[in-house]
Every structure is written in structure tokens, then in C-alpha cells.
Enzyme design. Structure first.
Site, PDB file in Angstrom:
ATOM      1  N   ARG A 115       0.835  -1.166  -0.001  1.00 21.55           N
ATOM      2  CA  ARG A 115       0.092  -0.035   0.251  1.00 21.55           C
ATOM      3  C   ARG A 115       0.895   1.318  -0.012  1.00 21.55           C
ATOM      4  O   ARG A 115       1.961   1.173   0.662  1.00 21.55           O
ATOM      5  CB  ARG A 115      -0.977   0.164   1.190  1.00 21.55           C
ATOM      6  CG  ARG A 115      -1.784  -1.194   1.301  1.00 21.55           C
ATOM      7  CD  ARG A 115      -2.580  -1.205   2.583  1.00 21.55           C
ATOM      8  NE  ARG A 115      -3.579  -2.224   2.747  1.00 21.55           N
ATOM      9  CZ  ARG A 115      -3.497  -3.333   3.502  1.00 21.55           C
ATOM     10  NH1 ARG A 115      -2.158  -3.593   3.838  1.00 21.55           N
ATOM     11  NH2 ARG A 115      -4.185  -4.219   3.473  1.00 21.55           N
ATOM     12  N   LYS A 127      -1.647  -2.029   7.345  1.00 19.42           N
ATOM     13  CA  LYS A 127      -3.086  -1.697   7.812  1.00 19.42           C
ATOM     14  C   LYS A 127      -3.350  -2.622   9.112  1.00 19.42           C
ATOM     15  O   LYS A 127      -3.089  -4.005   9.132  1.00 19.42           O
ATOM     16  CB  LYS A 127      -3.940  -1.903   6.789  1.00 19.42           C
ATOM     17  CG  LYS A 127      -5.358  -1.417   6.863  1.00 19.42           C
ATOM     18  CD  LYS A 127      -6.159  -1.475   5.678  1.00 19.42           C
ATOM     19  CE  LYS A 127      -7.581  -0.998   5.631  1.00 19.42           C
ATOM     20  NZ  LYS A 127      -8.375  -1.178   4.476  1.00 19.42           N
ATOM     21  N   HIS A 168      -2.135   2.946  -6.030  1.00 18.90           N
ATOM     22  CA  HIS A 168      -2.838   1.818  -5.641  1.00 18.90           C
ATOM     23  C   HIS A 168      -3.039   0.926  -6.718  1.00 18.90           C
ATOM     24  O   HIS A 168      -3.001  -0.553  -6.737  1.00 18.90           O
ATOM     25  CB  HIS A 168      -4.243   2.153  -5.040  1.00 18.90           C
ATOM     26  CG  HIS A 168      -4.684   1.203  -3.971  1.00 18.90           C
ATOM     27  ND1 HIS A 168      -4.127   0.917  -3.041  1.00 18.90           N
ATOM     28  CD2 HIS A 168      -5.870   0.196  -4.207  1.00 18.90           C
ATOM     29  CE1 HIS A 168      -4.903  -0.126  -2.264  1.00 18.90           C
ATOM     30  NE2 HIS A 168      -5.792  -0.486  -3.152  1.00 18.90           N
ATOM     31  N   ARG A 194      -0.587  -1.733  -6.843  1.00 18.16           N
ATOM     32  CA  ARG A 194      -1.019  -2.766  -6.010  1.00 18.16           C
ATOM     33  C   ARG A 194      -1.823  -3.885  -6.537  1.00 18.16           C
ATOM     34  O   ARG A 194      -1.501  -5.090  -6.543  1.00 18.16           O
ATOM     35  CB  ARG A 194      -1.559  -2.386  -4.928  1.00 18.16           C
ATOM     36  CG  ARG A 194      -2.001  -3.483  -3.661  1.00 18.16           C
ATOM     37  CD  ARG A 194      -2.335  -2.698  -2.437  1.00 18.16           C
ATOM     38  NE  ARG A 194      -3.162  -3.325  -1.388  1.00 18.16           N
ATOM     39  CZ  ARG A 194      -2.530  -4.152  -0.731  1.00 18.16           C
ATOM     40  NH1 ARG A 194      -1.323  -4.573  -0.627  1.00 18.16           N
ATOM     41  NH2 ARG A 194      -3.332  -4.995   0.294  1.00 18.16           N
ATOM     42  N   HIS A 216      -4.195  -8.845   3.450  1.00 19.51           N
ATOM     43  CA  HIS A 216      -5.760  -8.914   3.534  1.00 19.51           C
ATOM     44  C   HIS A 216      -6.119  -9.426   4.784  1.00 19.51           C
ATOM     45  O   HIS A 216      -5.641 -10.780   4.828  1.00 19.51           O
ATOM     46  CB  HIS A 216      -6.392  -9.291   2.265  1.00 19.51           C
ATOM     47  CG  HIS A 216      -6.180  -8.490   1.165  1.00 19.51           C
ATOM     48  ND1 HIS A 216      -6.673  -8.907  -0.237  1.00 19.51           N
ATOM     49  CD2 HIS A 216      -6.174  -7.154   1.037  1.00 19.51           C
ATOM     50  CE1 HIS A 216      -6.442  -7.984  -1.163  1.00 19.51           C
ATOM     51  NE2 HIS A 216      -6.395  -6.886  -0.313  1.00 19.51           N
ATOM     52  N   TYR A 275      -9.763 -10.709  -7.428  1.00 14.61           N
ATOM     53  CA  TYR A 275      -8.961 -11.014  -8.331  1.00 14.61           C
ATOM     54  C   TYR A 275      -9.331 -12.133  -9.118  1.00 14.61           C
ATOM     55  O   TYR A 275      -8.598 -12.355 -10.328  1.00 14.61           O
ATOM     56  CB  TYR A 275      -7.570 -10.847  -7.755  1.00 14.61           C
ATOM     57  CG  TYR A 275      -7.225  -9.592  -7.194  1.00 14.61           C
ATOM     58  CD1 TYR A 275      -6.840  -8.473  -8.003  1.00 14.61           C
ATOM     59  CD2 TYR A 275      -7.157  -9.403  -5.794  1.00 14.61           C
ATOM     60  CE1 TYR A 275      -6.601  -7.306  -7.428  1.00 14.61           C
ATOM     61  CE2 TYR A 275      -6.791  -8.194  -5.372  1.00 14.61           C
ATOM     62  CZ  TYR A 275      -6.436  -6.945  -5.980  1.00 14.61           C
ATOM     63  OH  TYR A 275      -5.977  -5.960  -5.424  1.00 14.61           O
TER      64      TYR A 275
END
Length: 275
Positions: free
Chosen positions: A136, A159, A217, A220, A243, A252
């Protein structure tokens, strides 16, 4: 703030150990509802809540508010503050495939960068780094020299404050090393502006916009798409991207299915003929 809401904020802060920004977002959403209706959130019914939340026309914003409310009610039910398990339905949002760039487009953008200057070396290294790591932009900008450990990237400022290790392509490591070797000022941060100060998020956005016309982004997304299209296991990609839920990574797979469909349409004889 009602007693139940105060207990919920303490729970997500201490027990769940959510990031400061996440806690602030929950508190802001839920306090605003209590103030708007002038009563404790636990006493509100779904009709009253939707009446207030109806001002949000953006479905993604609305769903974020609903997610906060559902988390609060789930906490109240589990802790016996409420006898009923209340769950509000989310607004349906059309699934959009994440924007990504093919590898050739990224290569072409990199070839346009003038690497005879420090700024050019930085831009080249940053774009390669983002595509090679799937980081990120916040994780990228927080990078310090010691975070690259051999051929591994140690992401310490992820994150949700969850650290992870990501293997980094040699070409990206060499590009970062070439850039760092030319830097005269050393403040510990990898990505710096022309003054030698830590690079801002806006400046990073301008870099990727300048050469590729996209936000950081998108690199990414491009990283994840390349892995999935190459046959990588979904759970491995989840780990690499950091994630929390596999559901986030599953978007994806739509790209993979689209790629398979296009392959059949081009290669299979029956795709072009009618029987």
C-alpha cells in the site's frame, strides 16, 4: 456517548486492538447517529436508523456506516446488553474489477524515466518497488532502510498494525540501492523529496500519475493480478497483500476467469464456429 457505546469503543480499542484510525472511524459514525436522534444507539430501531442514514447517497459510504452499526449491535447482543440480534442489510453495490496495468505497460513507463538524476532514480525505484511488493502507498512511504532485509521486505506499518514479510524481486532491490547510493541526506526514510524530507502521499501520487496516469494503488492491483494470472494460490496472495479476509482477495479471481474466457475464445476451435 451512551454507556453501551463507550463499552464498545473500549472493546475494539483494547480487546480487538484495532488501529487508531479504525477506532476513530467507528466512534465518529456511531456518535453521530446518537447525536442525530438524541438517544442511545441501543434503543434505536432500523426504521429510525435508515431515516438518518438515508442522507448518504454514495452506497459505499452508506455501507461503511451500516458496518459500524452492525458491529456495535453484534457486540451488544454477545454481551447481553440487548436480547435481540439486530443486523441491517447492506446496500447492493455492482462488482467492479480493480483497475490494473499489464506488465508491458509498466515496463514502457519505466523506460521513459531519466535515471541520470536523483529524482529520476527515485521515481524509477519507487514504481518498481510498488509493483514488486504490492505494498500500500502508506506502507511504501513508511519504509526505512533497515526494512529491506536481504531479499525480503519487512512491512512494519501495515494496515491494522499487522506486520508481514514479502519477498522482493532483485531488480527492485537493485533499483532502490542505486537510488539510495546517490542520496546525500540520510534521515532514515527511503523515499524523500528534493529537500531530503520524507515524501508526501500527494507527491507519490504525482509520480505514478506522471509516468502512467494512475494512482499508486493501481500498482498494488497490478501486482495481485500478475500473481493470480500466473497461477498463484489465492491464500498466498492474501498473505502477500496483507488482507485480513480472503473475501477481499477473491475479487482478483474475476480477472483470472476473464483471462481464461479470452484464452478459450482465441484458442478453442468451437469458439469461432457455429454447429
Amino acid at each position: 456517548m451512551s454507556n453501551e457505546l463507550e463499552a464498545f469503543i473500549e472493546y475494539i480499542s483494547v480487546i480487538k486492538a484495532l488501529s487508531k484510525k479504525s477506532v476513530e472511524a467507528y466512534q465518529s459514525d456511531l456518535e453521530a447517529l446518537e447525536k442525530a436522534l438524541n438517544k442511545p444507539l441501543i434503543e434505536l430501531d432500523s426504521t429510525s436508523l435508515f431515516g438518518v442514514l438515508g442522507i448518504y447517497k454514495n452506497k459505499r459510504t452508506l455501507n461503511r456506516k451500516l458496518s459500524s452499526v452492525n458491529a456495535f449491535f453484534d457486540f451488544c447482543y454477545k454481551n447481553q446488553f440487548s436480547q435481540e440480534k439486530t443486523k441491517l442489510k447492506f446496500s447492493k453495490i455492482p462488482k467492479l474489477l480493480p483497475k490494473f496495468l499489464p506488465y508491458k505497460e509498466i515496463q514502457n513507463a519505466l523506460s521513459q524515466i531519466d535515471k541520470s538524476t536523483l529524482i529520476g532514480l527515485r521515481d524509477y525505484a519507487m514504481i518498481l518497488f510498488l509493483y514488486a511488493s504490492g505494498a500500500r502507498i502508506s506502507e511504501c512511504l513508511a519504509l526505512r532502510r533497515e526494512d529491506i532485509e536481504g531479499e525480503w521486505l519487512h512491512i512494519r506499518h501495515a494496515k491494522g498494525e499487522k506486520e508481514r514479510m514479502v519477498p522482493l524481486a532483485k531488480v527492485a532491490i537493485l533499483a532502490v540501492d542505486s537510488y539510495l547510493n546517490e542520496m546525500k541526506k540520510n534521515n532514515g526514510h527511503v523515499w524523500c523529496n528534493y529537500k531530503g524530507e520524507k515524501l508526501s502521499r500527494i507527491s507519490a501520487y504525482k509520480i505514478t500519475q506522471k509516468y502512467m496516469g494512475v494512482s499508486p494503488h493501481v500498482l498494488r492491483h497490478s501486482y495481485a493480478t500478475s500473481l493470480i494470472s500466473g497461477g498463484a494460490d489465492l491464500r498466498v496472495v492474501q498473505e502477500l497483500l496483507g488482507h485480513a479476509s480472503l473475501l477481499t482477495t477473491q475479487i482478483y479471481t474475476h480477472i483470472q476467469k476473464q483471462d481464461l474466457k479470452e484464452t478459450v475464445e482465441v484458442c478453442h476451435p468451437m469458439a469461432k464456429e457455429q454447429i
